[in-house]
Design an enzyme around this catalytic site. Sequence first.
Site, PDB file in Angstrom:
ATOM      1  N   ASP A   1      31.816  61.750  38.602  1.00  0.00           N
ATOM      2  CA  ASP A   1      32.415  62.083  37.621  1.00  0.00           C
ATOM      3  C   ASP A   1      32.527  64.091  37.713  1.00  0.00           C
ATOM      4  OD1 ASP A   1      32.342  62.084  34.491  1.00  0.00           O
ATOM      5  OD2 ASP A   1      33.188  64.059  35.301  1.00  0.00           O
TER       6      ASP A   1
ATOM      7  N   ASN B   1      31.531  56.478  25.633  1.00  0.00           N
ATOM      8  CA  ASN B   1      32.587  56.642  24.125  1.00  0.00           C
ATOM      9  C   ASN B   1      33.758  56.130  24.570  1.00  0.00           C
ATOM     10  OD1 ASN B   1      31.298  59.086  24.054  1.00  0.00           O
ATOM     11  ND2 ASN B   1      31.848  60.201  25.737  1.00  0.00           N
TER      12      ASN B   1
ATOM     13  N   GLN C   1      35.925  60.454  23.735  1.00  0.00           N
ATOM     14  CA  GLN C   1      36.653  59.548  24.308  1.00  0.00           C
ATOM     15  C   GLN C   1      38.793  60.752  25.130  1.00  0.00           C
ATOM     16  OE1 GLN C   1      38.085  55.653  23.831  1.00  0.00           O
ATOM     17  NE2 GLN C   1      37.874  54.886  26.522  1.00  0.00           N
TER      18      GLN C   1
ATOM     19  N   HIS D   1      34.894  53.460  30.235  1.00  0.00           N
ATOM     20  CA  HIS D   1      34.089  53.816  31.395  1.00  0.00           C
ATOM     21  C   HIS D   1      32.659  53.844  31.394  1.00  0.00           C
ATOM     22  CE1 HIS D   1      36.487  56.943  29.104  1.00  0.00           C
ATOM     23  NE2 HIS D   1      35.223  58.498  30.046  1.00  0.00           N
TER      24      HIS D   1
ATOM     25  N   HIS E   1      29.682  56.299  31.242  1.00  0.00           N
ATOM     26  CA  HIS E   1      28.868  57.458  32.299  1.00  0.00           C
ATOM     27  C   HIS E   1      27.235  57.423  32.675  1.00  0.00           C
ATOM     28  CE1 HIS E   1      31.594  60.278  30.204  1.00  0.00           C
ATOM     29  NE2 HIS E   1      32.257  59.450  29.904  1.00  0.00           N
TER      30      HIS E   1
END
Length: 136
Positions: free
Chosen positions: A32, A88, A95, A101, A103
């Site tokens: 990230d 999210n 989001q 995606h 995390h």
Amino acid sequence: MKKDDCIFCRIACGEIPSKTLYEDEQFRVILDLGPATKGHALILPKDHAANLYELPEETAAAVMKLAKKMALKMRDKLHCDGLNLVQNNGETAGQTVPHFHLHLIPRYKGDGQNINWVPGKPSQEELEAVRKEITE
Ligand code: 5GP
Ligand code: ZN
């Protein structure tokens, strides 16, 4: 399938470079750019799905398998003390990129991060009403 105007589609297929930790036919795992902690990574499916609602069931299952593999690798290499999985769906839920995606957030003692919520105090009756609402 790839969506041309989707940044995570473009990253997942390698069109935009990323710090890639893992790649196979179905997924790319990247660091990230705004990490909560050292090693904060994202599992991106290569086929576009905006969120969990749109994600095919088989992909959802494969995401969790990969999350486990990455979790073990991160624990081994980063010596983190724990790991949060965060995912999210929708702006209200936080989001910001509308491509599914997951995390992976390694946690370290004293890292100062706080991935939590304020717990409510529902009565048994309130819990029962919610249970009925969802299941009936
Ligand atoms: P969300 O809030 O949608 O669950 O999470 C989006 C995440 O993607 C954020 O943690 C943000 O830092 C990360 N992010 C946004 N754009 C990029 C990018 O271009 N590259 C990478 N590696 N991460 C990104
Ligand atoms: Zn996409």
